[in-house]
Design a protein around this motif. Structure first.
Motif, PDB file in Angstrom:
ATOM      1  N   PRO A   1      -6.870 -16.285  22.702  1.00  0.00           N
ATOM      2  CA  PRO A   1      -7.089 -17.293  23.779  1.00  0.00           C
ATOM      3  C   PRO A   1      -8.178 -17.242  23.626  1.00  0.00           C
ATOM      4  CG  PRO A   1      -4.591 -17.268  24.585  1.00  0.00           C
ATOM      5  CD  PRO A   1      -5.227 -15.630  23.267  1.00  0.00           C
ATOM      6  N   ARG A   2      -8.518 -15.950  23.607  1.00  0.00           N
ATOM      7  CA  ARG A   2     -10.377 -15.961  23.973  1.00  0.00           C
ATOM      8  C   ARG A   2     -11.149 -15.353  22.809  1.00  0.00           C
ATOM      9  NH1 ARG A   2     -10.052 -11.573  28.472  1.00  0.00           N
ATOM     10  NH2 ARG A   2     -12.649 -12.286  28.968  1.00  0.00           N
ATOM     11  N   ASN A   3     -10.770 -15.533  21.684  1.00  0.00           N
ATOM     12  CA  ASN A   3     -11.569 -14.499  20.414  1.00  0.00           C
ATOM     13  C   ASN A   3     -11.553 -16.081  19.355  1.00  0.00           C
ATOM     14  OD1 ASN A   3     -12.338 -13.978  18.484  1.00  0.00           O
ATOM     15  ND2 ASN A   3      -9.737 -13.003  17.586  1.00  0.00           N
ATOM     16  N   SER A   4     -13.138 -16.267  18.983  1.00  0.00           N
ATOM     17  CA  SER A   4     -13.336 -17.339  17.749  1.00  0.00           C
ATOM     18  C   SER A   4     -13.358 -17.258  16.852  1.00  0.00           C
ATOM     19  CB  SER A   4     -15.086 -16.850  18.671  1.00  0.00           C
ATOM     20  OG  SER A   4     -15.699 -15.624  18.426  1.00  0.00           O
ATOM     21  N   TYR A   5     -12.776 -16.176  16.895  1.00  0.00           N
ATOM     22  CA  TYR A   5     -12.085 -15.872  15.149  1.00  0.00           C
ATOM     23  C   TYR A   5     -10.594 -15.885  15.076  1.00  0.00           C
ATOM     24  CZ  TYR A   5     -16.969 -13.513  14.986  1.00  0.00           C
ATOM     25  OH  TYR A   5     -17.946 -12.731  15.381  1.00  0.00           O
ATOM     26  N   ALA A   6      -9.252 -16.312  16.028  1.00  0.00           N
ATOM     27  CA  ALA A   6      -9.255 -16.372  16.532  1.00  0.00           C
ATOM     28  C   ALA A   6      -7.970 -17.149  14.539  1.00  0.00           C
ATOM     29  CB  ALA A   6      -8.204 -16.707  17.194  1.00  0.00           C
ATOM     30  N   MET A   7      -6.729 -16.908  13.860  1.00  0.00           N
ATOM     31  CA  MET A   7      -7.130 -17.223  13.125  1.00  0.00           C
ATOM     32  C   MET A   7      -4.670 -17.693  13.564  1.00  0.00           C
ATOM     33  SD  MET A   7      -7.885 -15.282  10.261  1.00  0.00           S
ATOM     34  CE  MET A   7      -6.820 -13.344  10.755  1.00  0.00           C
ATOM     35  N   SER A   8      -4.670 -19.213  12.600  1.00  0.00           N
ATOM     36  CA  SER A   8      -3.407 -20.059  13.487  1.00  0.00           C
ATOM     37  C   SER A   8      -2.179 -18.492  13.390  1.00  0.00           C
ATOM     38  CB  SER A   8      -2.645 -21.005  12.473  1.00  0.00           C
ATOM     39  OG  SER A   8      -2.705 -19.983  11.177  1.00  0.00           O
ATOM     40  N   VAL A   9      -1.962 -17.563  12.970  1.00  0.00           N
ATOM     41  CA  VAL A   9      -1.006 -16.807  13.015  1.00  0.00           C
ATOM     42  C   VAL A   9      -1.669 -16.078  14.039  1.00  0.00           C
ATOM     43  CG1 VAL A   9      -2.671 -15.006  11.571  1.00  0.00           C
ATOM     44  CG2 VAL A   9      -0.336 -14.979  11.308  1.00  0.00           C
ATOM     45  N   ASP A  10      -2.440 -15.637  14.416  1.00  0.00           N
ATOM     46  CA  ASP A  10      -3.011 -15.231  16.160  1.00  0.00           C
ATOM     47  C   ASP A  10      -2.081 -15.687  17.471  1.00  0.00           C
ATOM     48  OD1 ASP A  10      -4.832 -12.871  15.820  1.00  0.00           O
ATOM     49  OD2 ASP A  10      -6.001 -14.528  14.477  1.00  0.00           O
ATOM     50  N   PHE A  11      -1.824 -16.902  17.031  1.00  0.00           N
ATOM     51  CA  PHE A  11      -1.295 -17.665  17.982  1.00  0.00           C
ATOM     52  C   PHE A  11       0.378 -17.600  17.920  1.00  0.00           C
ATOM     53  CE2 PHE A  11      -5.245 -19.326  18.123  1.00  0.00           C
ATOM     54  CZ  PHE A  11      -5.647 -19.280  20.011  1.00  0.00           C
ATOM     55  N   LYS A  12       0.636 -16.609  16.356  1.00  0.00           N
ATOM     56  CA  LYS A  12       2.363 -17.134  16.117  1.00  0.00           C
ATOM     57  C   LYS A  12       2.903 -15.419  16.333  1.00  0.00           C
ATOM     58  CE  LYS A  12       2.083 -20.859  13.291  1.00  0.00           C
ATOM     59  NZ  LYS A  12       1.943 -21.504  12.097  1.00  0.00           N
ATOM     60  N   ALA A  13       2.237 -14.398  15.719  1.00  0.00           N
ATOM     61  CA  ALA A  13       2.789 -13.622  15.600  1.00  0.00           C
ATOM     62  C   ALA A  13       1.441 -11.915  16.354  1.00  0.00           C
ATOM     63  CB  ALA A  13       3.252 -12.922  14.137  1.00  0.00           C
ATOM     64  N   ASP A  14       2.231 -11.144  16.757  1.00  0.00           N
ATOM     65  CA  ASP A  14       1.439  -9.833  17.880  1.00  0.00           C
ATOM     66  C   ASP A  14       1.487  -9.116  16.720  1.00  0.00           C
ATOM     67  OD1 ASP A  14      -0.061  -8.474  19.227  1.00  0.00           O
ATOM     68  OD2 ASP A  14       1.872  -7.058  18.930  1.00  0.00           O
ATOM     69  N   PRO A  15      -0.403  -8.779  16.022  1.00  0.00           N
ATOM     70  CA  PRO A  15      -0.579  -7.807  14.213  1.00  0.00           C
ATOM     71  C   PRO A  15      -0.062  -7.013  14.961  1.00  0.00           C
ATOM     72  CG  PRO A  15      -2.376  -8.289  16.466  1.00  0.00           C
ATOM     73  CD  PRO A  15      -1.589  -9.192  16.338  1.00  0.00           C
ATOM     74  N   PRO A  16      -0.087  -6.133  13.459  1.00  0.00           N
ATOM     75  CA  PRO A  16       0.393  -4.452  13.793  1.00  0.00           C
ATOM     76  C   PRO A  16      -1.030  -3.870  13.921  1.00  0.00           C
ATOM     77  CG  PRO A  16       0.298  -5.331  11.207  1.00  0.00           C
ATOM     78  CD  PRO A  16       0.175  -6.286  12.368  1.00  0.00           C
ATOM     79  N   MET A  17      -1.087  -2.406  13.957  1.00  0.00           N
ATOM     80  CA  MET A  17      -2.356  -1.218  13.550  1.00  0.00           C
ATOM     81  C   MET A  17      -2.256  -1.058  12.500  1.00  0.00           C
ATOM     82  SD  MET A  17      -3.808  -0.423  16.109  1.00  0.00           S
ATOM     83  CE  MET A  17      -3.079   0.484  17.245  1.00  0.00           C
ATOM     84  N   PHE A  18      -3.482  -1.507  11.807  1.00  0.00           N
ATOM     85  CA  PHE A  18      -4.158  -1.450  10.360  1.00  0.00           C
ATOM     86  C   PHE A  18      -4.636  -0.289  10.966  1.00  0.00           C
ATOM     87  CE2 PHE A  18      -2.926  -6.176  10.692  1.00  0.00           C
ATOM     88  CZ  PHE A  18      -2.294  -6.402   9.172  1.00  0.00           C
ATOM     89  N   LYS A  19      -5.005   0.790   9.406  1.00  0.00           N
ATOM     90  CA  LYS A  19      -5.708   2.343   9.835  1.00  0.00           C
ATOM     91  C   LYS A  19      -6.389   1.480   8.558  1.00  0.00           C
ATOM     92  CE  LYS A  19      -5.656   6.840   7.584  1.00  0.00           C
ATOM     93  NZ  LYS A  19      -4.815   7.338   6.169  1.00  0.00           N
ATOM     94  N   VAL A  20      -8.001   1.880   9.145  1.00  0.00           N
ATOM     95  CA  VAL A  20      -9.679   1.551   8.634  1.00  0.00           C
ATOM     96  C   VAL A  20      -9.436   3.121   7.738  1.00  0.00           C
ATOM     97  CG1 VAL A  20     -11.838   0.997   8.741  1.00  0.00           C
ATOM     98  CG2 VAL A  20      -9.849   0.517  10.819  1.00  0.00           C
ATOM     99  N   THR A  21      -9.378   3.953   9.001  1.00  0.00           N
ATOM    100  CA  THR A  21      -9.835   5.095   8.296  1.00  0.00           C
ATOM    101  C   THR A  21      -8.922   6.536   8.527  1.00  0.00           C
ATOM    102  OG1 THR A  21     -11.225   6.283  10.012  1.00  0.00           O
ATOM    103  CG2 THR A  21     -12.069   5.311   8.147  1.00  0.00           C
ATOM    104  N   ASP A  22      -8.547   7.719   8.428  1.00  0.00           N
ATOM    105  CA  ASP A  22      -7.618   8.700   9.091  1.00  0.00           C
ATOM    106  C   ASP A  22      -7.773   8.236  10.250  1.00  0.00           C
ATOM    107  OD1 ASP A  22      -6.961   8.766   6.476  1.00  0.00           O
ATOM    108  OD2 ASP A  22      -7.836  10.793   6.564  1.00  0.00           O
ATOM    109  N   THR A  23      -9.260   8.682  11.470  1.00  0.00           N
ATOM    110  CA  THR A  23      -9.645   8.357  12.536  1.00  0.00           C
ATOM    111  C   THR A  23      -9.428   7.011  13.279  1.00  0.00           C
ATOM    112  OG1 THR A  23     -11.391   8.822  11.809  1.00  0.00           O
ATOM    113  CG2 THR A  23     -10.424  10.833  12.167  1.00  0.00           C
TER     114      THR A  23
END
Length: 357
Positions: A293-315
């Motif tokens: 609700p506070r995210n100007s980058y929010a997509m429709s999926v953001d209001f339906k499903a909690d995102p998983p933790m994505f890996k960017v690098t090993d850390t």
């Protein structure tokens, strides 16, 4: 920093509170590793769950709070299995000590400063009163208290806010802890004293070789002290990485918002950036991403499903649908596009000011 073993491990931690006949969850499925000798900063707005999380490390949850799921392990000992104060006394203070943001709530106003430090030394180090006094004065000196021997018998009200915070640090170090938890220790201090306290904590860490957990709502405070940063929102860790990764390659819109709100990035004549809206209520059931609700980058999926933790690098990991391969490419806020250059310029300005004092 050389690779170190984990001194504290949190796995799938949930913390709930019994309020008005209902069970309210304040911490949601947090997993976290703390490496020996590192400084881990945990940042987020008030109400994000930072203080609740660290209270599980010292058994200081309120009476209506409990760990409803998951484990907290210190040196392979399950802290979530400790039940009594007698069991916690072997950990709290002695192994994991805490510095709180308001030193006046940590110091007893009717006992002298010296006696409060000596009491801790006697309890945790088994020293005599004479030995404890000597060690207490040494700690007072080491934490920057002038004329420590003379000020040993003074009371908290006779000390300034910055001096009281130094005494709280001395009391924490008197336990010789393995982990020092700093719960917003500079919030009540002015900017100059804040910098002095941060420098002192860094110096003492190098000398005593303890591990630090630093809690704050201000990313700018931990820019020079943290090895890694965990960003919390609504009881979850939404991004974690090295200090450089969080400042210069952050991926979560909430982290972008925190960075954009740094007062150091404000330009003369322009309005200081802030995050619109307020964090969600614990009483409200959240569907999807809590920040949506506070995210100007929010997509429709953001209001339906909690995102998983994505890996960017090993850390570096971030909990946002923007990292899904199907998500559109977006630009970070303009304020933080050249954050690295801004930080360099701020450091240069600080150096110039010091040179001209």
């Amino acid at each position: 920093m050389a690779q170190e073993e984990n001194i504290l491990e949190v796995r799938n931690l949930n913390v709930s509170f019994r309020v008005r006949g209902s069970e309210i969850e304040a911490i949601h499925d947090i997993s976290l590793d703390l490496k020996k000798h590192e400084t881990l900063a945990i940042v987020g707005e008030s109400g994000s769950g930072k203080s609740v999380l660290i209270k599980t490390f010292t058994g200081m949850l309120e009476q209506n709070g409990r760990i409803s799921h998951g484990t907290v392990s210190y040196k392979n000992q399950r802290l979530n299995e400790l039940k009594t104060n007698k069991q916690w006394d072997k950990i709290r203070g002695k192994e994991i000590a805490t510095i709180f943001q308001d030193p006046m709530t940590s110091l007893d106003p009717i006992h002298t400063i010296g006696s409060q430090i000596s009491e801790v030394i006697i309890k945790h180090q088994g020293k005599s009163k004479k030995e404890a006094k000597k060690l207490a004065i040494e700690l007072m000196e080491r934490t920057g208290i002038p004329n420590a021997a003379q000020r040993y018998n003074e009371y908290p009200f006779e000390y300034s806010g910055g001096m009281r915070q130094r005494i709280v640090i001395a009391i924490a170090l008197a336990c010789r802890p393995e982990i020092l938890v700093c719960d917003e220790p500079t919030t009540a201090l002015d900017v100059t004293i804040q910098a002095q306290i941060l420098d002192l904590i860094k110096e003492l860490q190098q000398e005593y070789h303890f591990t630090i957990i630093f809690i704050t709502h201000d990313l700018g405070v931990v820019a020079s002290i943290a090895d890694r940063i965990a960003v919390m929102y609504s009881g979850k860790i939404v991004e974690i990485g090295t200090s450089e990764e969080i400042f210069y390659d952050s991926r979560h819109p909430y982290t972008w918002s925190l960075l954009s709100s740094l007062p150091q990035l404000a330009k003369k004549g322009e309005e200081l950036k802030s995050i619109p809206g307020t964090p969600p209520s614990l009483y409200k059931k959240i569907v999807g991403d809590a920040f949506a609700p506070r995210n100007s980058y929010a997509m429709s999926v953001d209001f339906k499903a909690d995102p998983p933790m994505f890996k960017v690098t090993d850390t570096h990991y971030a909990k946002t649908w923007l990292l899904d391969q199907r998500a559109p490419q977006v630009e970070k806020p303009e304020q933080i596009l050249n954050l690295h250059q801004h930080m360099l310029e701020m450091s240069a300005d600080d150096f110039t000011k010091e040179e001209t004092v």
